[in-house]
Design a protein around this motif. Structure first.
Motif, mmCIF file in Angstrom:
data_model
loop_
_atom_site.group_PDB
_atom_site.id
_atom_site.type_symbol
_atom_site.label_atom_id
_atom_site.label_comp_id
_atom_site.label_asym_id
_atom_site.label_seq_id
_atom_site.Cartn_x
_atom_site.Cartn_y
_atom_site.Cartn_z
ATOM 1 N N VAL A 82 -6.568 20.788 8.623
ATOM 2 C CA VAL A 82 -6.270 19.950 7.460
ATOM 3 C C VAL A 82 -6.482 18.477 7.798
ATOM 4 C CG1 VAL A 82 -4.415 19.158 5.914
ATOM 5 C CG2 VAL A 82 -4.705 21.602 6.380
ATOM 6 N N ALA A 83 -6.053 18.067 8.986
ATOM 7 C CA ALA A 83 -6.224 16.671 9.396
ATOM 8 C C ALA A 83 -7.708 16.291 9.448
ATOM 9 C CB ALA A 83 -5.565 16.445 10.760
ATOM 10 N N GLN A 84 -8.544 17.168 10.013
ATOM 11 C CA GLN A 84 -9.974 16.882 10.117
ATOM 12 C C GLN A 84 -10.634 16.845 8.740
ATOM 13 O OE1 GLN A 84 -11.400 19.846 12.861
ATOM 14 N NE2 GLN A 84 -10.290 18.953 14.591
ATOM 15 N N MET A 85 -10.212 17.756 7.858
ATOM 16 C CA MET A 85 -10.758 17.755 6.497
ATOM 17 C C MET A 85 -10.351 16.486 5.753
ATOM 18 S SD MET A 85 -10.196 21.738 5.393
ATOM 19 C CE MET A 85 -10.862 21.511 3.726
ATOM 20 N N ARG A 86 -9.095 16.086 5.919
ATOM 21 C CA ARG A 86 -8.652 14.847 5.281
ATOM 22 C C ARG A 86 -9.458 13.660 5.782
ATOM 23 N NH1 ARG A 86 -2.497 13.417 5.432
ATOM 24 N NH2 ARG A 86 -3.469 11.495 4.679
ATOM 25 N N ALA A 87 -9.693 13.604 7.078
ATOM 26 C CA ALA A 87 -10.455 12.479 7.639
ATOM 27 C C ALA A 87 -11.840 12.409 7.003
ATOM 28 C CB ALA A 87 -10.556 12.627 9.158
ATOM 29 N N GLN A 200 -5.455 11.736 11.294
ATOM 30 C CA GLN A 200 -5.525 12.812 12.293
ATOM 31 C C GLN A 200 -4.409 12.711 13.342
ATOM 32 O OE1 GLN A 200 -9.649 14.380 13.332
ATOM 33 N NE2 GLN A 200 -10.176 12.324 12.635
ATOM 34 N N ARG A 201 -3.404 11.870 13.070
ATOM 35 C CA ARG A 201 -2.248 11.788 13.972
ATOM 36 C C ARG A 201 -1.340 12.986 13.736
ATOM 37 N NH1 ARG A 201 0.798 6.819 12.432
ATOM 38 N NH2 ARG A 201 2.197 7.490 14.074
ATOM 39 N N VAL A 202 -1.151 13.811 14.757
ATOM 40 C CA VAL A 202 -0.330 15.020 14.635
ATOM 41 C C VAL A 202 0.902 14.874 15.520
ATOM 42 C CG1 VAL A 202 -0.218 17.509 15.027
ATOM 43 C CG2 VAL A 202 -2.298 16.476 14.091
ATOM 44 N N GLY A 203 2.080 15.090 14.922
ATOM 45 C CA GLY A 203 3.333 15.013 15.660
ATOM 46 C C GLY A 203 3.910 16.398 15.921
ATOM 47 N N LEU A 204 4.772 16.515 16.921
ATOM 48 C CA LEU A 204 5.398 17.780 17.301
ATOM 49 C C LEU A 204 6.903 17.607 17.318
ATOM 50 C CD1 LEU A 204 5.586 20.623 18.648
ATOM 51 C CD2 LEU A 204 5.208 19.467 20.850
ATOM 52 N N LYS A 205 7.624 18.614 16.776
ATOM 53 C CA LYS A 205 9.074 18.551 16.774
ATOM 54 C C LYS A 205 9.660 19.963 16.839
ATOM 55 C CE LYS A 205 12.951 16.531 14.186
ATOM 56 N NZ LYS A 205 13.766 17.727 13.928
ATOM 57 N N VAL A 207 12.125 22.785 15.832
ATOM 58 C CA VAL A 207 12.880 22.987 14.604
ATOM 59 C C VAL A 207 13.690 24.263 14.714
ATOM 60 C CG1 VAL A 207 12.707 23.413 12.121
ATOM 61 C CG2 VAL A 207 11.180 21.773 13.202
ATOM 62 N N ARG A 208 14.972 24.200 14.298
ATOM 63 C CA ARG A 208 15.831 25.379 14.277
ATOM 64 C C ARG A 208 15.814 25.971 12.878
ATOM 65 N NH1 ARG A 208 19.594 27.252 17.706
ATOM 66 N NH2 ARG A 208 19.503 25.323 18.906
ATOM 67 N N SER A 209 15.474 27.251 12.757
ATOM 68 C CA SER A 209 15.405 27.914 11.467
ATOM 69 C C SER A 209 16.786 28.360 11.024
ATOM 70 C CB SER A 209 14.478 29.132 11.544
ATOM 71 O OG SER A 209 15.060 30.123 12.369
ATOM 72 N N ALA A 210 16.861 28.884 9.786
ATOM 73 C CA ALA A 210 18.137 29.345 9.245
ATOM 74 C C ALA A 210 18.718 30.478 10.074
ATOM 75 C CB ALA A 210 17.955 29.784 7.790
ATOM 76 N N SER A 211 17.857 31.253 10.739
ATOM 77 C CA SER A 211 18.318 32.368 11.566
ATOM 78 C C SER A 211 18.837 31.917 12.921
ATOM 79 C CB SER A 211 17.168 33.359 11.772
ATOM 80 O OG SER A 211 16.124 32.749 12.515
ATOM 81 N N GLY A 212 18.630 30.642 13.237
ATOM 82 C CA GLY A 212 19.104 30.110 14.512
ATOM 83 C C GLY A 212 18.017 30.027 15.573
ATOM 84 N N ALA A 213 16.850 30.601 15.287
ATOM 85 C CA ALA A 213 15.752 30.559 16.259
ATOM 86 C C ALA A 213 15.105 29.176 16.246
ATOM 87 C CB ALA A 213 14.722 31.620 15.921
ATOM 88 N N THR A 214 14.566 28.778 17.390
ATOM 89 C CA THR A 214 13.901 27.482 17.504
ATOM 90 C C THR A 214 12.396 27.692 17.615
ATOM 91 O OG1 THR A 214 15.815 26.490 18.614
ATOM 92 C CG2 THR A 214 13.715 25.357 18.847
ATOM 93 N N ARG A 215 11.635 26.898 16.870
ATOM 94 C CA ARG A 215 10.187 26.972 16.927
ATOM 95 C C ARG A 215 9.618 25.564 16.978
ATOM 96 N NH1 ARG A 215 8.210 25.640 11.894
ATOM 97 N NH2 ARG A 215 9.721 25.719 10.198
ATOM 98 N N GLU A 216 8.370 25.447 17.422
ATOM 99 C CA GLU A 216 7.693 24.153 17.423
ATOM 100 C C GLU A 216 6.995 23.955 16.097
ATOM 101 O OE1 GLU A 216 5.109 24.162 20.818
ATOM 102 O OE2 GLU A 216 6.646 23.301 22.110
ATOM 103 N N ALA A 217 7.227 22.800 15.487
ATOM 104 C CA ALA A 217 6.587 22.483 14.211
ATOM 105 C C ALA A 217 5.654 21.284 14.405
ATOM 106 C CB ALA A 217 7.627 22.178 13.144
ATOM 107 N N PHE A 218 4.486 21.376 13.830
ATOM 108 C CA PHE A 218 3.496 20.303 13.913
ATOM 109 C C PHE A 218 3.287 19.703 12.537
ATOM 110 C CE2 PHE A 218 2.624 23.508 17.118
ATOM 111 C CZ PHE A 218 2.480 22.760 18.268
ATOM 112 N N ALA A 219 3.035 18.397 12.495
ATOM 113 C CA ALA A 219 2.843 17.725 11.208
ATOM 114 C C ALA A 219 1.889 16.572 11.357
ATOM 115 C CB ALA A 219 4.182 17.236 10.665
ATOM 116 N N ILE A 220 1.212 16.243 10.244
ATOM 117 C CA ILE A 220 0.320 15.091 10.190
ATOM 118 C C ILE A 220 1.142 13.882 9.782
ATOM 119 C CG2 ILE A 220 -1.707 14.092 9.056
ATOM 120 C CD1 ILE A 220 -2.564 17.057 8.503
ATOM 121 N N ILE A 221 1.178 12.859 10.626
ATOM 122 C CA ILE A 221 2.004 11.670 10.353
ATOM 123 C C ILE A 221 1.098 10.554 9.885
ATOM 124 C CG2 ILE A 221 3.890 10.250 11.227
ATOM 125 C CD1 ILE A 221 4.414 13.206 11.504
ATOM 126 N N GLY A 222 0.411 10.768 8.772
ATOM 127 C CA GLY A 222 -0.488 9.746 8.278
ATOM 128 C C GLY A 222 -1.032 10.097 6.913
#
Length: 222
Positions: A82-87, A200-205, A207-222
Protein backbone atom coordinates in the motif's frame (compact mmCIF):
# COMPACT_ATOMS: atom_id res chain seq x y z
CA UNK A 1 -31.68 -11.99 -7.12
CA UNK A 2 -31.42 -8.65 -5.33
CA UNK A 3 -33.49 -5.59 -6.16
CA UNK A 4 -32.76 -1.84 -5.93
CA UNK A 5 -33.85 -1.71 -2.27
CA UNK A 6 -31.56 -4.61 -1.32
CA UNK A 7 -28.67 -2.94 -3.17
CA UNK A 8 -29.22 0.30 -1.21
CA UNK A 9 -29.30 -1.58 2.10
CA UNK A 10 -26.20 -3.55 1.10
CA UNK A 11 -24.28 -0.34 0.41
CA UNK A 12 -25.27 1.04 3.82
CA UNK A 13 -24.31 -2.17 5.64
CA UNK A 14 -20.99 -2.37 3.79
CA UNK A 15 -20.18 1.25 4.69
CA UNK A 16 -20.96 0.76 8.40
CA UNK A 17 -18.96 -2.47 8.60
CA UNK A 18 -16.08 -0.96 6.63
CA UNK A 19 -15.94 1.98 9.05
CA UNK A 20 -15.84 -0.45 12.00
CA UNK A 21 -13.11 -2.55 10.40
CA UNK A 22 -10.99 0.47 9.44
CA UNK A 23 -11.36 2.02 12.91
CA UNK A 24 -10.33 -1.25 14.56
CA UNK A 25 -13.69 -1.72 16.30
CA UNK A 26 -13.81 -5.12 14.56
CA UNK A 27 -10.41 -6.79 14.79
CA UNK A 28 -8.56 -8.68 12.02
CA UNK A 29 -9.68 -12.31 11.97
CA UNK A 30 -13.06 -11.62 13.62
CA UNK A 31 -15.96 -13.56 12.11
CA UNK A 32 -18.74 -11.64 10.38
CA UNK A 33 -21.98 -13.52 10.98
CA UNK A 34 -24.76 -13.06 8.46
CA UNK A 35 -27.53 -13.66 11.01
CA UNK A 36 -26.14 -11.11 13.49
CA UNK A 37 -25.68 -8.45 10.82
CA UNK A 38 -29.12 -9.11 9.32
CA UNK A 39 -30.68 -8.76 12.78
CA UNK A 40 -28.82 -5.52 13.51
CA UNK A 41 -29.98 -3.92 10.26
CA UNK A 42 -33.44 -5.50 10.33
CA UNK A 43 -33.05 -7.04 6.90
CA UNK A 44 -32.75 -10.39 5.13
CA UNK A 45 -29.56 -12.27 4.36
CA UNK A 46 -29.61 -11.15 0.70
CA UNK A 47 -28.27 -7.59 1.21
CA UNK A 48 -25.92 -8.85 3.92
CA UNK A 49 -24.29 -11.28 1.49
CA UNK A 50 -23.94 -8.46 -1.04
CA UNK A 51 -22.41 -6.23 1.66
CA UNK A 52 -19.90 -8.99 2.46
CA UNK A 53 -18.99 -9.23 -1.24
CA UNK A 54 -18.35 -5.48 -1.27
CA UNK A 55 -16.08 -5.79 1.77
CA UNK A 56 -14.17 -8.61 0.04
CA UNK A 57 -13.73 -6.42 -3.05
CA UNK A 58 -12.25 -3.71 -0.82
CA UNK A 59 -9.85 -6.19 0.73
CA UNK A 60 -11.48 -5.80 4.15
CA UNK A 61 -12.96 -9.30 4.42
CA UNK A 62 -12.20 -12.82 3.21
CA UNK A 63 -14.55 -15.72 2.58
CA UNK A 64 -13.31 -19.09 3.79
CA UNK A 65 -14.89 -22.44 2.76
CA UNK A 66 -16.99 -23.89 5.60
CA UNK A 67 -15.82 -21.10 7.93
CA UNK A 68 -17.80 -18.14 6.62
CA UNK A 69 -16.58 -14.57 6.25
CA UNK A 70 -13.89 -13.04 8.43
CA UNK A 71 -12.22 -9.64 8.67
CA UNK A 72 -9.07 -9.75 6.59
CA UNK A 73 -5.79 -9.75 8.46
CA UNK A 74 -2.74 -7.94 7.10
CA UNK A 75 1.01 -8.24 7.39
CA UNK A 76 4.11 -6.17 6.73
CA UNK A 77 4.17 -7.06 3.03
CA UNK A 78 0.64 -5.72 2.52
CA UNK A 79 1.50 -2.51 4.38
CA UNK A 80 4.58 -2.07 2.17
CA UNK A 81 2.49 -2.72 -0.94
CA UNK A 82 0.00 0.00 0.00
CA UNK A 83 2.84 2.40 0.84
CA UNK A 84 4.53 1.80 -2.53
CA UNK A 85 1.25 2.21 -4.41
CA UNK A 86 0.53 5.44 -2.56
CA UNK A 87 3.99 6.77 -3.41
CA UNK A 88 3.53 6.05 -7.13
CA UNK A 89 -0.04 7.35 -7.42
CA UNK A 90 0.32 10.38 -5.16
CA UNK A 91 3.43 11.57 -7.00
CA UNK A 92 1.53 11.20 -10.29
CA UNK A 93 -1.38 13.20 -8.87
CA UNK A 94 0.92 15.87 -7.46
CA UNK A 95 2.67 16.40 -10.79
CA UNK A 96 -0.69 16.84 -12.49
CA UNK A 97 -2.02 19.05 -9.68
CA UNK A 98 1.00 21.36 -9.37
CA UNK A 99 0.01 23.84 -12.15
CA UNK A 100 -3.37 24.33 -10.45
CA UNK A 101 -2.18 24.77 -6.86
CA UNK A 102 -2.94 28.25 -5.56
CA UNK A 103 -1.56 30.11 -2.56
CA UNK A 104 -4.93 29.59 -0.85
CA UNK A 105 -4.77 25.81 -1.32
CA UNK A 106 -1.22 25.67 0.03
CA UNK A 107 -2.21 27.82 3.03
CA UNK A 108 -5.11 25.44 3.74
CA UNK A 109 -2.72 22.49 3.51
CA UNK A 110 -0.42 24.21 6.01
CA UNK A 111 -3.35 24.63 8.40
CA UNK A 112 -4.15 20.93 8.04
CA UNK A 113 -0.55 20.14 9.00
CA UNK A 114 -0.79 22.37 12.07
CA UNK A 115 -4.06 20.65 13.02
CA UNK A 116 -2.27 17.31 12.82
CA UNK A 117 0.50 18.59 15.09
CA UNK A 118 -2.14 19.60 17.66
CA UNK A 119 -4.03 16.30 17.51
CA UNK A 120 -4.39 14.44 20.79
CA UNK A 121 -5.55 11.13 19.32
CA UNK A 122 -4.77 9.02 16.28
CA UNK A 123 -8.17 9.51 14.63
CA UNK A 124 -7.96 13.31 14.56
CA UNK A 125 -4.34 13.10 13.36
CA UNK A 126 -5.36 10.76 10.53
CA UNK A 127 -8.17 13.12 9.48
CA UNK A 128 -5.79 16.09 9.39
CA UNK A 129 -3.14 14.08 7.54
CA UNK A 130 -5.66 12.88 4.96
CA UNK A 131 -6.93 16.44 4.50
CA UNK A 132 -3.39 17.64 3.75
CA UNK A 133 -2.93 15.02 1.06
CA UNK A 134 -6.36 15.65 -0.48
CA UNK A 135 -5.74 19.39 -0.67
CA UNK A 136 -2.49 19.15 -2.62
CA UNK A 137 -3.65 16.28 -4.86
CA UNK A 138 -7.30 17.11 -5.69
CA UNK A 139 -6.39 19.81 -8.27
CA UNK A 140 -5.00 17.06 -10.53
CA UNK A 141 -8.58 16.78 -11.86
CA UNK A 142 -8.28 13.02 -12.36
CA UNK A 143 -11.25 11.49 -10.50
CA UNK A 144 -10.32 7.84 -11.07
CA UNK A 145 -6.81 8.43 -9.79
CA UNK A 146 -8.14 10.28 -6.74
CA UNK A 147 -10.63 7.47 -6.05
CA UNK A 148 -7.78 4.93 -6.09
CA UNK A 149 -5.75 7.12 -3.73
CA UNK A 150 -8.76 7.44 -1.41
CA UNK A 151 -9.00 3.63 -1.23
CA UNK A 152 -5.29 3.43 -0.35
CA UNK A 153 -5.74 6.06 2.36
CA UNK A 154 -8.57 3.97 3.82
CA UNK A 155 -6.20 1.00 3.93
CA UNK A 156 -3.53 3.18 5.54
CA UNK A 157 -6.04 4.33 8.16
CA UNK A 158 -6.88 0.73 8.99
CA UNK A 159 -3.22 -0.15 9.52
CA UNK A 160 -2.77 2.97 11.65
CA UNK A 161 -5.81 2.42 13.89
CA UNK A 162 -4.91 -1.24 14.39
CA UNK A 163 -1.51 -0.24 15.75
CA UNK A 164 -2.17 3.04 17.54
CA UNK A 165 -5.61 2.98 19.15
CA UNK A 166 -4.01 4.36 22.30
CA UNK A 167 -0.68 5.82 23.44
CA UNK A 168 -0.65 8.12 20.42
CA UNK A 169 1.72 11.06 20.30
CA UNK A 170 1.32 13.29 17.25
CA UNK A 171 4.57 13.73 15.31
CA UNK A 172 5.63 17.18 14.15
CA UNK A 173 5.32 16.72 10.41
CA UNK A 174 8.44 18.20 8.85
CA UNK A 175 7.79 16.33 5.57
CA UNK A 176 4.53 18.21 5.01
CA UNK A 177 6.32 21.49 5.60
CA UNK A 178 9.12 20.52 3.22
CA UNK A 179 6.60 19.59 0.52
CA UNK A 180 4.80 22.93 0.91
CA UNK A 181 8.08 24.87 0.86
CA UNK A 182 9.15 23.12 -2.34
CA UNK A 183 5.79 23.74 -4.02
CA UNK A 184 5.83 27.41 -3.06
CA UNK A 185 9.32 27.70 -4.55
CA UNK A 186 8.34 25.97 -7.77
CA UNK A 187 10.57 22.96 -7.00
CA UNK A 188 8.15 20.23 -8.04
CA UNK A 189 10.79 17.48 -8.29
CA UNK A 190 11.87 18.12 -4.69
CA UNK A 191 8.24 18.05 -3.53
CA UNK A 192 7.64 14.77 -5.38
CA UNK A 193 10.74 13.10 -3.89
CA UNK A 194 9.76 14.18 -0.37
CA UNK A 195 6.17 13.02 -0.86
CA UNK A 196 7.26 9.58 -2.11
CA UNK A 197 9.57 9.12 0.87
CA UNK A 198 6.95 10.47 3.28
CA UNK A 199 4.18 8.01 2.40
CA UNK A 200 6.53 5.03 2.63
CA UNK A 201 7.39 5.53 6.32
CA UNK A 202 6.29 2.35 8.12
CA UNK A 203 6.11 2.14 11.92
CA UNK A 204 5.99 -0.94 14.17
CA UNK A 205 4.16 -1.34 17.47
CA UNK A 206 3.34 -4.38 19.66
CA UNK A 207 -0.45 -4.58 20.14
CA UNK A 208 -2.45 -6.59 22.69
CA UNK A 209 -5.69 -8.00 21.28
CA UNK A 210 -8.98 -8.46 23.13
CA UNK A 211 -8.01 -12.09 23.77
CA UNK A 212 -4.85 -10.98 25.55
CA UNK A 213 -2.44 -12.14 22.84
CA UNK A 214 0.28 -9.76 21.66
CA UNK A 215 1.06 -9.23 17.98
CA UNK A 216 3.22 -6.86 15.95
CA UNK A 217 1.27 -4.22 14.07
CA UNK A 218 2.68 -2.20 11.18
CA UNK A 219 1.36 1.13 9.95
CA UNK A 220 2.12 3.86 7.42
CA UNK A 221 2.94 7.07 9.32
CA UNK A 222 2.50 9.50 6.47
Amino acid sequence: MSGPKDDTIAIRIAKVLADRIISGAIEPGARLRQDHVAEEFATSHVPVREAFRRLEAQGLAVSEPRRGVRVAAFDLEEVKEVAQMRAALEVLALRQAAPHLTATILDEAEEATKAGDRSRDVRSWEEANRRFHRLILAPCRMPRLLAAIDDLHAASARFLFAAWRSEWESPTDQDHRAILAALRSGKLDDAAVTLARHVQRVGLKPVRSASGATREAFAIIG
